[in-house]
Scaffold this active site. Sequence first.
Site, short mmCIF file in Angstrom:
data_model
loop_
_atom_site.label_atom_id
_atom_site.label_comp_id
_atom_site.label_asym_id
_atom_site.label_seq_id
_atom_site.Cartn_x
_atom_site.Cartn_y
_atom_site.Cartn_z
N ILE A 1 6.17 6.05 -5.34
CA ILE A 1 5.16 5.06 -5.69
C ILE A 1 3.78 5.71 -5.69
O ILE A 1 3.38 6.35 -4.72
CB ILE A 1 5.19 3.86 -4.71
CG1 ILE A 1 6.50 3.10 -4.85
CG2 ILE A 1 4.01 2.93 -4.96
CD1 ILE A 1 6.69 2.00 -3.84
N HIS B 1 7.64 -5.74 -1.52
CA HIS B 1 7.16 -4.46 -2.01
C HIS B 1 7.02 -3.50 -0.82
O HIS B 1 6.78 -3.94 0.30
CB HIS B 1 5.81 -4.63 -2.71
CG HIS B 1 5.37 -3.42 -3.47
ND1 HIS B 1 4.73 -2.36 -2.86
CD2 HIS B 1 5.50 -3.08 -4.78
CE1 HIS B 1 4.47 -1.42 -3.76
NE2 HIS B 1 4.92 -1.83 -4.93
N LYS C 1 -2.36 -4.10 -8.17
CA LYS C 1 -2.40 -4.06 -6.71
C LYS C 1 -3.81 -4.40 -6.22
O LYS C 1 -4.37 -5.42 -6.60
CB LYS C 1 -1.93 -2.69 -6.21
CG LYS C 1 -0.47 -2.38 -6.55
CD LYS C 1 -0.03 -1.08 -5.95
CE LYS C 1 1.44 -0.81 -6.28
NZ LYS C 1 1.89 0.49 -5.75
N GLY D 1 6.34 5.57 -11.15
CA GLY D 1 5.70 6.67 -11.87
C GLY D 1 5.48 6.47 -13.34
O GLY D 1 5.16 7.43 -14.06
N SER E 1 -0.80 2.75 -11.13
CA SER E 1 -1.74 3.87 -11.24
C SER E 1 -1.68 4.52 -12.61
O SER E 1 -2.69 5.07 -13.09
CB SER E 1 -1.47 4.91 -10.15
OG SER E 1 -0.13 5.38 -10.21
N GLU F 1 12.60 1.17 -7.23
CA GLU F 1 11.74 2.35 -7.25
C GLU F 1 11.75 3.00 -5.87
O GLU F 1 11.52 2.33 -4.87
CB GLU F 1 10.31 2.00 -7.68
CG GLU F 1 9.63 0.92 -6.88
CD GLU F 1 8.22 0.62 -7.39
OE1 GLU F 1 7.80 1.25 -8.37
OE2 GLU F 1 7.55 -0.22 -6.79
N ASN G 1 0.59 -4.26 -12.79
CA ASN G 1 0.43 -4.55 -11.37
C ASN G 1 -0.76 -3.78 -10.79
O ASN G 1 -0.59 -2.69 -10.23
CB ASN G 1 1.73 -4.17 -10.62
CG ASN G 1 1.67 -4.53 -9.14
OD1 ASN G 1 0.94 -5.43 -8.75
ND2 ASN G 1 2.44 -3.82 -8.33
#
Length: 231
Positions: free
Chosen positions: A150, A97, A16, A182, A204, A145, A14
């Site tokens: 996040i 989200h 983003k 995470g 990330s 989550e 993802n």
Amino acid sequence: MEKRAIRTPFFVVNPKAYLYGEKALELARCADRLAEQYDLDVFFTGQLVDLPALKRETKHLIITAQHMDGLRPGAGMGHVLPEALVEAGVQATFLNHAEHAMPFAKLAQAMARADELGILTIVCADTVEEARALAMLHPDIMVCEPTSLIGTGKVSGGDYMAATNEAVKSVSPHTLVLQAAGISTGEDVIRAIRSGADGTGGTSGIVAKPDPCAALEEMLTALHQIKEEGK
């Protein structure tokens, strides 16, 4: 159109709004190669303008929108039309989200439209209570989550994973559960799946690494490992 059946354990890449255009395509090609190599179901999200190219440039990924609205063709300036996603080859969509939260009524409307058109719904929840409540809408996949984690690189605790897994399954047994907060290493992937989750994924933990493809390969190698152990 029938929804695609999902094999577990699965993975969601993802990006983003971190990646777009050629950089997103570069990671998608890597994910596509790894999905074939390890025979895994891999979702890949993208910016709306990139979705047709992502579909055209890959063969094994489940191309996924980052949001969709519940409108029908007609008036609706600035909204994401479900039929347009299907036309672009999209097979799944994220909804609710934390970075694009939806009122309950709008979420339910979008899910109903997705069901009509055969689009898999990936619905996000923060707390155990929210996961249990949203499971009543019977999404295809529930992302559990904590919003506070996040993008932090901190993985959800085992108690949270176990509690949200149980909360969703107790209400909607056929909903698949994704634990994703995470996730940044292969060990994180294994921990998430061993918590009882059906899938995991990352943002990330992949795109912020010096070599995103290598980071993704580490995670999918771990997912393949735990899949083989479960056979």
